[in-house]
Design a protein around this motif. Structure first.
Motif, PDB file in Angstrom:
ATOM      1  N   ILE A 157      43.988  44.518  40.248  1.00 53.01           N
ATOM      2  CA  ILE A 157      45.071  44.080  41.007  1.00 53.01           C
ATOM      3  C   ILE A 157      44.513  43.262  42.188  1.00 53.01           C
ATOM      4  CG2 ILE A 157      46.785  44.841  42.809  1.00 53.01           C
ATOM      5  CD1 ILE A 157      47.623  46.085  40.155  1.00 53.01           C
ATOM      6  N   MET A 158      45.006  42.020  42.126  1.00 50.77           N
ATOM      7  CA  MET A 158      44.703  41.182  43.059  1.00 50.77           C
ATOM      8  C   MET A 158      45.866  40.599  44.067  1.00 50.77           C
ATOM      9  SD  MET A 158      41.767  38.927  40.825  1.00 50.77           S
ATOM     10  CE  MET A 158      41.216  38.149  42.235  1.00 50.77           C
ATOM     11  N   GLY A 159      45.540  39.774  45.168  1.00 45.48           N
ATOM     12  CA  GLY A 159      46.713  39.515  45.820  1.00 45.48           C
ATOM     13  C   GLY A 159      46.383  39.211  47.350  1.00 45.48           C
ATOM     14  N   PRO A 160      47.092  38.527  47.866  1.00 46.65           N
ATOM     15  CA  PRO A 160      46.780  38.201  49.300  1.00 46.65           C
ATOM     16  C   PRO A 160      46.839  39.299  50.458  1.00 46.65           C
ATOM     17  CG  PRO A 160      48.989  37.439  48.826  1.00 46.65           C
ATOM     18  CD  PRO A 160      48.294  37.825  47.691  1.00 46.65           C
ATOM     19  N   VAL A 166      40.662  52.772  34.694  1.00 45.39           N
ATOM     20  CA  VAL A 166      40.110  52.415  35.817  1.00 45.39           C
ATOM     21  C   VAL A 166      41.123  51.366  36.176  1.00 45.39           C
ATOM     22  CG1 VAL A 166      38.241  51.111  37.212  1.00 45.39           C
ATOM     23  CG2 VAL A 166      37.714  52.601  35.544  1.00 45.39           C
ATOM     24  N   LEU A 167      41.673  51.337  37.740  1.00 39.36           N
ATOM     25  CA  LEU A 167      42.297  50.677  38.397  1.00 39.36           C
ATOM     26  C   LEU A 167      41.552  49.908  39.424  1.00 39.36           C
ATOM     27  CD1 LEU A 167      45.127  49.207  38.895  1.00 39.36           C
ATOM     28  CD2 LEU A 167      45.584  50.951  40.168  1.00 39.36           C
ATOM     29  N   LEU A 168      41.321  48.569  39.372  1.00 39.14           N
ATOM     30  CA  LEU A 168      40.572  48.095  40.549  1.00 39.14           C
ATOM     31  C   LEU A 168      41.346  47.157  41.461  1.00 39.14           C
ATOM     32  CD1 LEU A 168      37.643  46.372  38.313  1.00 39.14           C
ATOM     33  CD2 LEU A 168      37.455  48.480  39.522  1.00 39.14           C
ATOM     34  N   ILE A 169      40.987  47.280  42.641  1.00 41.48           N
ATOM     35  CA  ILE A 169      41.655  46.599  43.575  1.00 41.48           C
ATOM     36  C   ILE A 169      40.552  45.851  44.214  1.00 41.48           C
ATOM     37  CG2 ILE A 169      42.965  46.658  45.707  1.00 41.48           C
ATOM     38  CD1 ILE A 169      43.872  49.412  45.001  1.00 41.48           C
ATOM     39  N   THR A 170      41.019  44.426  44.338  1.00 42.54           N
ATOM     40  CA  THR A 170      39.711  43.270  44.693  1.00 42.54           C
ATOM     41  C   THR A 170      40.493  42.027  45.179  1.00 42.54           C
ATOM     42  OG1 THR A 170      37.746  42.363  44.177  1.00 42.54           O
ATOM     43  CG2 THR A 170      39.370  42.525  42.664  1.00 42.54           C
ATOM     44  N   HIS A 171      39.739  41.462  46.063  1.00 36.75           N
ATOM     45  CA  HIS A 171      40.010  40.148  46.486  1.00 36.75           C
ATOM     46  C   HIS A 171      39.511  39.077  45.711  1.00 36.75           C
ATOM     47  CE1 HIS A 171      42.717  40.528  50.033  1.00 36.75           C
ATOM     48  NE2 HIS A 171      42.018  41.617  50.657  1.00 36.75           N
ATOM     49  N   TYR A 172      38.262  39.432  45.265  1.00 31.85           N
ATOM     50  CA  TYR A 172      37.377  38.555  44.658  1.00 31.85           C
ATOM     51  C   TYR A 172      37.259  38.591  43.015  1.00 31.85           C
ATOM     52  CZ  TYR A 172      36.454  38.370  49.497  1.00 31.85           C
ATOM     53  OH  TYR A 172      36.580  38.202  50.968  1.00 31.85           O
ATOM     54  N   GLN A 173      37.046  37.651  42.460  1.00 28.18           N
ATOM     55  CA  GLN A 173      36.940  37.565  40.906  1.00 28.18           C
ATOM     56  C   GLN A 173      35.457  38.082  40.460  1.00 28.18           C
ATOM     57  OE1 GLN A 173      35.446  35.778  38.403  1.00 28.18           O
ATOM     58  NE2 GLN A 173      34.245  34.403  39.699  1.00 28.18           N
ATOM     59  N   GLY A 175      47.963  38.709  33.695  1.00 29.84           N
ATOM     60  CA  GLY A 175      47.316  38.028  32.612  1.00 29.84           C
ATOM     61  C   GLY A 175      45.880  38.669  32.457  1.00 29.84           C
ATOM     62  N   ASP A 176      44.896  37.847  31.657  1.00 32.02           N
ATOM     63  CA  ASP A 176      43.813  38.358  31.435  1.00 32.02           C
ATOM     64  C   ASP A 176      42.599  38.003  32.396  1.00 32.02           C
ATOM     65  OD1 ASP A 176      43.120  35.736  30.842  1.00 32.02           O
ATOM     66  OD2 ASP A 176      43.296  36.221  28.667  1.00 32.02           O
ATOM     67  N   LYS A 177      41.316  38.174  31.957  1.00 35.09           N
ATOM     68  CA  LYS A 177      40.366  37.869  33.055  1.00 35.09           C
ATOM     69  C   LYS A 177      40.724  36.245  33.659  1.00 35.09           C
ATOM     70  CE  LYS A 177      35.986  37.818  34.838  1.00 35.09           C
ATOM     71  NZ  LYS A 177      35.795  36.601  35.381  1.00 35.09           N
ATOM     72  N   SER A 178      41.121  35.466  32.802  1.00 34.76           N
ATOM     73  CA  SER A 178      41.186  33.992  33.112  1.00 34.76           C
ATOM     74  C   SER A 178      42.138  33.908  34.326  1.00 34.76           C
ATOM     75  CB  SER A 178      41.685  33.160  31.939  1.00 34.76           C
ATOM     76  OG  SER A 178      43.009  33.574  31.569  1.00 34.76           O
ATOM     77  N   LEU A 179      42.946  34.678  34.362  1.00 34.18           N
ATOM     78  CA  LEU A 179      43.960  34.605  35.540  1.00 34.18           C
ATOM     79  C   LEU A 179      43.195  34.906  36.895  1.00 34.18           C
ATOM     80  CD1 LEU A 179      46.643  34.188  36.986  1.00 34.18           C
ATOM     81  CD2 LEU A 179      47.017  36.654  36.669  1.00 34.18           C
ATOM     82  N   ALA A 180      42.073  35.595  36.866  1.00 33.26           N
ATOM     83  CA  ALA A 180      41.421  35.894  38.129  1.00 33.26           C
ATOM     84  C   ALA A 180      40.376  34.443  38.364  1.00 33.26           C
ATOM     85  CB  ALA A 180      40.298  37.104  38.022  1.00 33.26           C
ATOM     86  N   LEU A 181      40.096  34.018  37.266  1.00 38.44           N
ATOM     87  CA  LEU A 181      39.383  32.676  37.690  1.00 38.44           C
ATOM     88  C   LEU A 181      40.214  31.688  38.154  1.00 38.44           C
ATOM     89  CD1 LEU A 181      37.205  32.626  34.285  1.00 38.44           C
ATOM     90  CD2 LEU A 181      36.282  33.248  36.747  1.00 38.44           C
ATOM     91  N   GLU A 182      41.341  31.601  37.437  1.00 33.04           N
ATOM     92  CA  GLU A 182      42.585  30.412  38.117  1.00 33.04           C
ATOM     93  C   GLU A 182      42.498  30.742  39.509  1.00 33.04           C
ATOM     94  OE1 GLU A 182      46.316  28.424  36.198  1.00 33.04           O
ATOM     95  OE2 GLU A 182      45.803  30.567  35.642  1.00 33.04           O
ATOM     96  N   GLU A 224      40.641  32.289  41.723  1.00 41.20           N
ATOM     97  CA  GLU A 224      39.463  31.785  42.599  1.00 41.20           C
ATOM     98  C   GLU A 224      39.680  30.290  42.869  1.00 41.20           C
ATOM     99  OE1 GLU A 224      35.450  33.019  43.868  1.00 41.20           O
ATOM    100  OE2 GLU A 224      37.360  34.084  43.416  1.00 41.20           O
ATOM    101  N   GLU A 225      39.984  29.664  41.683  1.00 37.81           N
ATOM    102  CA  GLU A 225      40.045  28.154  42.055  1.00 37.81           C
ATOM    103  C   GLU A 225      41.037  27.636  42.914  1.00 37.81           C
ATOM    104  OE1 GLU A 225      40.741  24.321  38.831  1.00 37.81           O
ATOM    105  OE2 GLU A 225      40.021  26.200  38.226  1.00 37.81           O
ATOM    106  N   LYS A 226      42.269  28.205  42.822  1.00 37.01           N
ATOM    107  CA  LYS A 226      43.555  27.673  43.237  1.00 37.01           C
ATOM    108  C   LYS A 226      44.055  28.254  44.337  1.00 37.01           C
ATOM    109  CE  LYS A 226      45.468  25.912  38.785  1.00 37.01           C
ATOM    110  NZ  LYS A 226      46.545  26.095  37.879  1.00 37.01           N
ATOM    111  N   GLY A 227      43.611  29.705  44.597  1.00 33.85           N
ATOM    112  CA  GLY A 227      44.405  30.713  45.544  1.00 33.85           C
ATOM    113  C   GLY A 227      45.516  31.136  45.160  1.00 33.85           C
ATOM    114  N   TYR A 228      46.398  31.505  46.135  1.00 35.36           N
ATOM    115  CA  TYR A 228      47.839  32.024  45.774  1.00 35.36           C
ATOM    116  C   TYR A 228      48.986  31.519  45.781  1.00 35.36           C
ATOM    117  CZ  TYR A 228      44.964  36.467  45.425  1.00 35.36           C
ATOM    118  OH  TYR A 228      43.954  37.508  45.154  1.00 35.36           O
TER     119      TYR A 228
END
Length: 247
Positions: A33-36, A199-206, A229-236, A238-242
């Motif tokens: 789970i990611m998010g601002p 496992v449910l991970l909560i993180t700000h960073y990929q 999405g999959d792992k690629s969403l986290a990379l996106e 990281e690059e673009k922000g929210y």
């Protein structure tokens, strides 16, 4: 294993934080789970765990086929839920080993089992401490008292390995860790993973997801999951922000 249907929750003052969460986690899966900031990520894990600061106003939390919304936190823990806290509390006078011994035996008691034999417990402590490069003197220290941020996080993962829950929720486990500590903690989580747990991970960073590969990444914003999405969403992210998702 876990199915959340239209979950709404508020804090005691009546401010709604979760505004209709739908999420399903199956055995063997890792979800991130990611998010601002302020999106409701930590609230979600706290509500699943039954933290009493929050009130569920609508929806279901189905765990292992049973709605646990009315269950007390300790009942949920006995059923196999584990939450590592973002800010673990200090318990002076209670050693790491004695705390984990009490937690394990309370779980066993809830299942109608006798206390774990001392020899078996000691072997399990040694096995899991070795996975996390935890020294013997660390196990004799008061729980979290004087611990660095990295030591607290490592201790939380140690507790997870010892309790062996069905669903482990890890709230910002990577917060404050240097690269070496991050690898050790990630190795501990990866050693825990199997086809029977999740496992449910909560993180700000990929960066954490470079070491713990998620099956799904969810973006939580304003109390709702707005993209999966999959792992690629986290990379996106990281690059673009929210902002590109929020506008």
């Amino acid at each position: 294993m876990l199915k959340i249907n239209n979950l709404h929750a508020q804090i005691e003052e009546g401010v709604e934080i979760l505004k209709g969460i739908n999420l399903e986690i199956k055995p063997g899966e890792v979800h991130a789970i990611m998010g601002p900031n302020g999106a409701g990520k930590s609230t979600l894990s706290s509500v699943i765990a039954g933290k009493e600061d929050y009130e569920v106003t609508q929806g279901e939390i189905i765990f292992e086929g049973e709605n646990i919304v009315e269950d007390a936190p300790e009942e949920r823990a006995h059923k196999g839920l584990f939450l590592s806290f973002q800010y673990p509390v200090e318990i002076p006078g209670v050693t790491v080993t004695n705390f984990i011994k009490a937690a394990i035996n309370e779980n066993r008691k809830a299942k109608g089992l006798s206390d774990m034999p001392a020899k078996e417990l000691l072997a399990l402590v040694r096995e899991n401490a070795e996975k996390l490069s935890i020294r013997k003197d660390f196990l004799g220290r008061s729980l979290n008292e004087g611990f660095s941020g990295g030591e607290k996080k490592r201790n939380e993962i140690f507790q997870m390995l010892m309790l062996n829950p069905k669903l482990a929720m890890l709230d910002e486990t990577d917060s404050g860790l240097d690269i070496d500590a991050l690898r050790i903690v990630a190795d501990g989580v990866n050693s825990f993973r199997n086809e029977g747990n999740a496992v449910l991970l909560i993180t700000h960073y990929q960066r954490l997801l470079d070491y713990i590969k998620p099956d799904y990444v969810h973006v939580l914003a304003d109390g709702k999951i707005i993209k999966t999405g999959d792992k690629s969403l986290a990379l996106e992210l990281e690059e673009k922000g929210y902002d590109w998702l929020l506008n």
